[in-house]
Design an enzyme around this catalytic site. Structure first.
Site, PDB file in Angstrom:
ATOM      1  N   GLU A 188       0.773  -8.275  -0.719  1.00 26.83           N
ATOM      2  CA  GLU A 188       0.115  -6.989  -0.924  1.00 26.83           C
ATOM      3  C   GLU A 188      -0.198  -6.821  -2.400  1.00 26.83           C
ATOM      4  O   GLU A 188       0.671  -7.034  -3.248  1.00 26.83           O
ATOM      5  CB  GLU A 188       1.002  -5.803  -0.528  1.00 26.83           C
ATOM      6  N   GLU A 199      -1.393   7.156  -2.051  1.00 26.76           N
ATOM      7  CA  GLU A 199      -0.968   6.194  -1.030  1.00 26.76           C
ATOM      8  C   GLU A 199      -1.946   6.140   0.139  1.00 26.76           C
ATOM      9  O   GLU A 199      -2.008   5.149   0.862  1.00 26.76           O
ATOM     10  CB  GLU A 199       0.426   6.557  -0.505  1.00 26.76           C
ATOM     11  N   GLU A 246      -5.534   5.156   4.839  1.00 24.51           N
ATOM     12  CA  GLU A 246      -4.610   5.522   5.923  1.00 24.51           C
ATOM     13  C   GLU A 246      -4.261   7.003   5.767  1.00 24.51           C
ATOM     14  O   GLU A 246      -3.378   7.371   5.000  1.00 24.51           O
ATOM     15  CB  GLU A 246      -3.360   4.640   5.883  1.00 24.51           C
ATOM     16  N   LYS A 299      -0.498   8.445   6.161  1.00 23.24           N
ATOM     17  CA  LYS A 299       0.590   7.865   5.392  1.00 23.24           C
ATOM     18  C   LYS A 299       1.311   8.961   4.609  1.00 23.24           C
ATOM     19  O   LYS A 299       0.685   9.881   4.080  1.00 23.24           O
ATOM     20  CB  LYS A 299       0.048   6.801   4.437  1.00 23.24           C
TER      21      LYS A 299
END
Length: 341
Positions: A262, A322, A313, A316
């Protein structure tokens, strides 16, 4: 400089030894903590139209796996942290049954590149630490039973916090509190010729200490390099990877490959989180991987890197940024210009 300023909070790369596939050794993560994601057919089209042949999944959702069957896309399949105790149990061939029921009934074995057992266990889920290695051992034995242990490699993505020291990179050392768990893992990886997986986010290092970490260093474009002996570092990503390499060498594991499972940069929701910086960071990562330049400690050795993330996302938890790592919009259009081929 304090080493904590260089290592990201969250924690990715392997030597790519594939000659039959003429694509850059760069993949992308497919996080699914969202309620607005497009159907699988759209996702497959996005990957193929952008020459993305490597994908990291974080669980074994059957419909998701089945959507990639027969596409030729090579997968890194995640094992959720919470099922490690089950897999660590040897009762009733738990690991073998799990692989057959959750993985190989949904995707051909020749499309599975890695199985990532857990994710950042030592950093965010230490409760599962006692179960990690037993689960890996059982899964490896199951792969051996299936005749797949040579083609499918097992590892576990680590956070950069496994290091106690990281600056300069040549001083990289394991956290002594984690050493008794990390060293047996390294022994397994060396024995099975598997990579160490690392999640690396220079963005986190930058926002946590802008006094000591410059934006250009975090974005891998520093003009005046940071010196470590005869080595020059213009990229915090390189420094993070090499610090881990040095730490492994100190433990007697020279030559163990590293996969960056990642890394990425957010487009919104935080300091320096914007489209321009995300394009710069991910573009520099792609260029480095595509050109096979390696790192200052390991020049000329290709890095296998998985960019985070395919989409934003929106469900999240945590800081706002994030939720904004997506490289593509849910309509399939890139959030910014980024070329994978």
């Amino acid at each position: 400089m304090n080493i904590k300023h260089l290592m990201p909070i969250s924690v990715v790369t392997l030597l790519l030894n594939i000659t039959a596939v003429a694509v850059a050794p760069v993949g992308i993560c497919y996080g699914r903590i969202a309620n607005n994601l497009p159907p699988p057919t759209v996702i497959v089209n996005i990957l193929k139209s952008n020459s993305i042949s490597y994908l990291r999944l974080f669980n074994t959702d059957p419909a998701t796996l089945q959507s990639f069957a027969g596409t030729g896309i090579l997968l890194t399949i995640g094992v959720p942290n919470e099922i490690l105790p089950f897999l660590a149990s040897s009762a009733n061939n738990a690991a073998l049954n799990w692989l057959q029921s959750n993985v190989f009934t949904n995707i051909p074995a020749n499309q599975v590149r890695y199985i990532a057992v857990g994710n950042e266990i030592f950093h965010k889920d230490p409760f599962y630490t006692p179960h990690l290695l037993p689960a890996i051992f059982n899964l490896h034995q199951a792969l051996q039973t299936l005749g797949l242990s040579d083609s499918i490699k097992l590892s576990t993505p680590l956070a950069a916090t496994v290091l106690a020291n990281s600056f300069p990179p040549s001083s990289g050392t394991l956290d002594p509190h984690l050493r008794s768990d990390v060293v047996p893992l390294l022994q397994f990886l060396q024995k099975t010729q598997s990579p160490l997986m690392l999640n690396v986010y220079p963005y986190f290092s930058y926002i946590n200490d802008r006094t000591h970490v410059s934006l250009d260093y975090a974005l891998s474009r520093l003009e005046n390099p940071v010196l470590d002996g005869s080595l020059q570092y213009r990229s915090l990503l390189d420094a993070n990877i090499d610090a881990l390499v040095y730490a492994m060498e100190r433990e007697g594991f020279e030559g163990l490959p590293v996969v960056v499972t990642e890394t990425g940069w957010p487009t919104s929701g935080g300091e320096a989180a914007n489209v321009e910086n995300a394009a710069a960071y991910n573009g520099n990562v792609l260029t480095q991987a595509r050109n096979g330049v390696g790192t200052p400690r390991k020049p000329g050795i290709e890095l296998e890197v998985y960019l985070f993330d395919l989409f934003d996302e929106n469900e999240k938890v945590g800081e706002e940024f994030e939720r904004h790592f997506g490289i593509f919009g849910v309509n399939g259009v890139k959030a910014y210009d980024l070329r994978f081929n």
